[in-house]
Write a protein that holds these residues in place. Structure first.
Motif, mmCIF file in Angstrom:
data_model
loop_
_atom_site.group_PDB
_atom_site.id
_atom_site.type_symbol
_atom_site.label_atom_id
_atom_site.label_comp_id
_atom_site.label_asym_id
_atom_site.label_seq_id
_atom_site.Cartn_x
_atom_site.Cartn_y
_atom_site.Cartn_z
ATOM 1 N N VAL A 193 0.843 -1.207 0.000
ATOM 2 C CA VAL A 193 0.000 0.000 0.000
ATOM 3 C C VAL A 193 0.871 1.246 0.000
ATOM 4 C CG1 VAL A 193 -1.628 1.339 1.388
ATOM 5 C CG2 VAL A 193 -1.973 -1.128 1.100
ATOM 6 N N LEU A 194 1.909 1.266 0.823
ATOM 7 C CA LEU A 194 2.802 2.420 0.879
ATOM 8 C C LEU A 194 3.516 2.627 -0.451
ATOM 9 C CD1 LEU A 194 4.381 1.978 4.435
ATOM 10 C CD2 LEU A 194 2.498 3.479 3.765
ATOM 11 N N SER A 195 3.927 1.531 -1.094
ATOM 12 C CA SER A 195 4.614 1.674 -2.385
ATOM 13 C C SER A 195 3.661 2.202 -3.453
ATOM 14 C CB SER A 195 5.216 0.332 -2.818
ATOM 15 O OG SER A 195 4.210 -0.610 -3.147
ATOM 16 N N ALA A 196 2.398 1.776 -3.391
ATOM 17 C CA ALA A 196 1.403 2.297 -4.343
ATOM 18 C C ALA A 196 1.171 3.789 -4.115
ATOM 19 C CB ALA A 196 0.095 1.523 -4.201
ATOM 20 N N ALA A 197 1.128 4.182 -2.844
ATOM 21 C CA ALA A 197 0.961 5.604 -2.522
ATOM 22 C C ALA A 197 2.150 6.420 -3.001
ATOM 23 C CB ALA A 197 0.768 5.774 -1.017
ATOM 24 N N LEU A 198 3.345 5.862 -2.891
ATOM 25 C CA LEU A 198 4.550 6.558 -3.358
ATOM 26 C C LEU A 198 4.491 6.785 -4.865
ATOM 27 C CD1 LEU A 198 7.411 7.655 -2.673
ATOM 28 C CD2 LEU A 198 8.280 5.357 -3.161
ATOM 29 N N LYS A 199 4.076 5.766 -5.607
ATOM 30 C CA LYS A 199 3.984 5.906 -7.058
ATOM 31 C C LYS A 199 2.965 6.965 -7.453
ATOM 32 C CE LYS A 199 5.768 1.965 -9.524
ATOM 33 N NZ LYS A 199 5.511 1.030 -10.648
ATOM 34 N N LYS A 200 1.897 7.081 -6.657
ATOM 35 C CA LYS A 200 0.857 8.069 -6.942
ATOM 36 C C LYS A 200 1.169 9.434 -6.334
ATOM 37 C CE LYS A 200 -2.977 4.781 -7.313
ATOM 38 N NZ LYS A 200 -4.341 4.435 -6.828
ATOM 39 N N GLU A 201 2.351 9.552 -5.707
ATOM 40 C CA GLU A 201 2.782 10.787 -5.049
ATOM 41 C C GLU A 201 1.798 11.205 -3.951
ATOM 42 O OE1 GLU A 201 3.675 13.791 -7.956
ATOM 43 O OE2 GLU A 201 5.423 12.689 -8.698
ATOM 44 N N GLN A 202 1.283 10.206 -3.230
ATOM 45 C CA GLN A 202 0.374 10.446 -2.119
ATOM 46 C C GLN A 202 0.981 10.054 -0.775
ATOM 47 O OE1 GLN A 202 -3.587 8.841 -2.766
ATOM 48 N NE2 GLN A 202 -3.526 9.344 -4.942
ATOM 49 N N LEU A 203 2.269 9.723 -0.769
ATOM 50 C CA LEU A 203 2.932 9.302 0.463
ATOM 51 C C LEU A 203 3.770 10.452 1.006
ATOM 52 C CD1 LEU A 203 3.363 6.792 2.302
ATOM 53 C CD2 LEU A 203 5.456 6.344 1.001
ATOM 54 N N ASP A 204 3.483 10.888 2.241
ATOM 55 C CA ASP A 204 4.251 11.986 2.815
ATOM 56 C C ASP A 204 5.589 11.482 3.359
ATOM 57 O OD1 ASP A 204 3.721 10.779 5.281
ATOM 58 O OD2 ASP A 204 2.125 12.196 5.809
ATOM 59 N N ALA A 205 6.409 12.400 3.821
ATOM 60 C CA ALA A 205 7.765 12.049 4.258
ATOM 61 C C ALA A 205 7.751 11.071 5.427
ATOM 62 C CB ALA A 205 8.528 13.314 4.637
ATOM 63 N N ALA A 206 6.807 11.248 6.361
ATOM 64 C CA ALA A 206 6.725 10.341 7.512
ATOM 65 C C ALA A 206 6.346 8.933 7.062
ATOM 66 C CB ALA A 206 5.706 10.864 8.523
ATOM 67 N N GLY A 207 5.433 8.834 6.096
ATOM 68 C CA GLY A 207 5.048 7.525 5.569
ATOM 69 C C GLY A 207 6.202 6.853 4.850
ATOM 70 N N TYR A 208 6.975 7.642 4.115
ATOM 71 C CA TYR A 208 8.137 7.095 3.426
ATOM 72 C C TYR A 208 9.151 6.542 4.431
ATOM 73 C CZ TYR A 208 12.226 6.735 0.395
ATOM 74 O OH TYR A 208 13.311 6.261 -0.289
ATOM 75 N N GLN A 209 9.383 7.281 5.496
ATOM 76 C CA GLN A 209 10.327 6.820 6.502
ATOM 77 C C GLN A 209 9.857 5.543 7.178
ATOM 78 O OE1 GLN A 209 13.410 7.898 6.856
ATOM 79 N NE2 GLN A 209 12.943 9.329 5.192
ATOM 80 N N ARG A 210 8.538 5.424 7.415
ATOM 81 C CA ARG A 210 8.010 4.183 7.990
ATOM 82 C C ARG A 210 8.211 3.020 7.031
ATOM 83 N NH1 ARG A 210 4.049 7.790 10.266
ATOM 84 N NH2 ARG A 210 2.687 7.622 8.431
ATOM 85 N N MET A 211 8.014 3.296 5.759
ATOM 86 C CA MET A 211 8.195 2.255 4.747
ATOM 87 C C MET A 211 9.642 1.761 4.696
ATOM 88 S SD MET A 211 7.505 2.694 0.676
ATOM 89 C CE MET A 211 7.956 1.447 -0.526
ATOM 90 N N VAL A 212 10.576 2.700 4.674
ATOM 91 C CA VAL A 212 11.992 2.328 4.615
ATOM 92 C C VAL A 212 12.428 1.645 5.905
ATOM 93 C CG1 VAL A 212 14.347 3.232 4.453
ATOM 94 C CG2 VAL A 212 12.568 4.112 2.928
ATOM 95 N N ALA A 213 11.924 2.109 7.041
ATOM 96 C CA ALA A 213 12.317 1.520 8.321
ATOM 97 C C ALA A 213 11.939 0.044 8.399
ATOM 98 C CB ALA A 213 11.678 2.288 9.471
ATOM 99 N N THR A 214 10.729 -0.305 7.955
ATOM 100 C CA THR A 214 10.312 -1.703 8.061
ATOM 101 C C THR A 214 10.984 -2.579 7.005
ATOM 102 O OG1 THR A 214 8.407 -3.178 8.298
ATOM 103 C CG2 THR A 214 8.233 -1.484 6.609
ATOM 104 N N THR A 215 11.191 -2.047 5.802
ATOM 105 C CA THR A 215 11.767 -2.869 4.736
ATOM 106 C C THR A 215 13.282 -3.027 4.854
ATOM 107 O OG1 THR A 215 11.811 -0.916 3.305
ATOM 108 C CG2 THR A 215 9.946 -2.414 3.057
ATOM 109 N N THR A 216 13.936 -2.242 5.698
ATOM 110 C CA THR A 216 15.387 -2.387 5.889
ATOM 111 C C THR A 216 15.727 -2.984 7.252
ATOM 112 O OG1 THR A 216 15.576 -0.095 6.673
ATOM 113 C CG2 THR A 216 15.945 -0.490 4.320
#
Length: 359
Positions: A193-216
């Protein structure tokens, strides 16, 4: 402001890695139904007695017995960009690849890089950042990247071959899960879901950081979990989503898995983004491949199906353990920084192995 804006090559000419690929992360996987059809038509190969784990039960890696004390764990994983920042892409891809060794109860010992890049379209510095990201994750895992292979490609692809070691008695297969076992999930869901939001430019900076934190976050509890007497099965949740990989575990053991949806942890903000339509195409392909084997309670919320089949890039470990081992499993997760680990269901005997989702 979207998260993608600070993750570009230059203000004048923004470079989006995801624009080079038709899919991203573990959402690139061939749909489970198509994959099953392909494998059905592949010829049976050599199966030596030393091969403890092959493709027969959809486990995360192959395992080959070397001697009475050691078995070799071997896996490979690679995909196209799930994020635009090349360094983050390298980190996520490497973390995801190493996870399969942890999911078999093994300790990684070295890696080989798989690199395919459109060299005429991407600056050398960008490709270098992808490799640096992978190298840094391997350092955290305590392993070298000892070689690899590179090609010129239309789409950027990066990943690793990872080798590890495990005691033959501590290999944790899907088929070893037992009726009465409790299911514990190590990471919250929602990466697709977060990656789909990123592609649609609907993911804010905090959401991006949460995404990277869990995937790394490396699934380092794997070997310690496998050493617990009460832990019977292990897998990791990746491209086929929670439903798909739980179904693989249940089928491998000839059991029925029961998941209580209300207990499944989700990454903050995922429900709202999914409600706004940020759902990957892979989610639908996943469900088309295995949905007939999943019993959904009609009282489930409308978004449950999409989130259950949401592809998880570098997702969490799923542990099948005896009820009296649950506290030790949760404590182990907590001690290694997995504060979102949760009990999500159980396994039971059934004449028809499969998966049931309850509210």
């Amino acid at each position: 402001m979207t998260a993608s804006s600070p993750h570009t090559s230059s203000p004048a000419a923004p470079l989006r890695l995801t624009s080079f690929s038709h899919g991203g992360g573990c959402g690139c996987k061939i749909a489970p139904g198509v994959l099953s059809s392909i494998l059905q038509h592949s010829a049976n190969g050599i199966i030596p007695p030393e091969l403890l784990v092959g493709i027969e039960t959809s486990d995360d890696a192959a395992v080959y017995r070397l001697n009475d004390e050691q078995a070799l764990v071997a896996t490979t994983d690679f995909f196209m960009p799930i994020v635009d920042d090349p360094y983050d892409f390298g980190r996520i891809a490497a973390t995801n690849a190493i996870s399969d060794v942890y999911a078999m109860g093994g300790k990684p010992i070295m890696a080989l890089a798989i690199v395919a890049m459109p060299v005429n379209a991407l600056p050398v510095q960008v490709i270098g950042e992808v490799l640096r990201g992978g190298q840094d994750v391997c350092k955290l895992a305590g392993i070298p990247i000892a070689g690899g292979h590179t090609i010129d490609s239309v789409e950027p692809i990066y990943g690793l071959v990872v080798l590890g070691l495990v005691h033959p008695d501590r290999v944790r297969r899907n088929r070893d899960a037992r009726a009465g076992d409790v299911l514990v999930l190590g990471k919250p869901l929602g990466v697709g879901v977060l990656s789909a939001a990123l592609k649609k430019e609907q993911l804010d900076a905090a959401g991006y950081q949460r995404m990277v934190a869990t995937t790394t976050q490396l699934n380092t509890p794997g070997p310690a979990l496998a050493a617990l007497d009460g832990v019977h099965g292990l897998t990791d949740i990746t491209g086929f989503g929670l439903a798909g990989h739980t179904l693989e575990l249940a089928r491998g053991a000839g059991l029925r898995a029961v998941i209580d949806w209300s207990t499944v942890p989700l990454i903050e903000g995922v429900l709202d983004l999914a409600a706004q339509g940020c759902i990957t195409g892979a989610s639908g392909r996943n469900w088309a491949g295995y949905g007939t084997a999943v019993q959904l309670d009609p009282a489930l919320p409308p978004l449950a199906q999409a989130l259950l089949s949401d592809p998880q890039t570098s997702g969490g470990l799923l542990v099948s353990c005896a009820p009296d081992a649950v506290d030790a499993v949760l404590a182990l997760f907590q001690n290694q920084g997995f504060g979102g680990a949760a009990v999500i269901g159980h396994l039971q005997a059934d004449s028809t192995p499969g998966l049931t989702i309850r509210p």
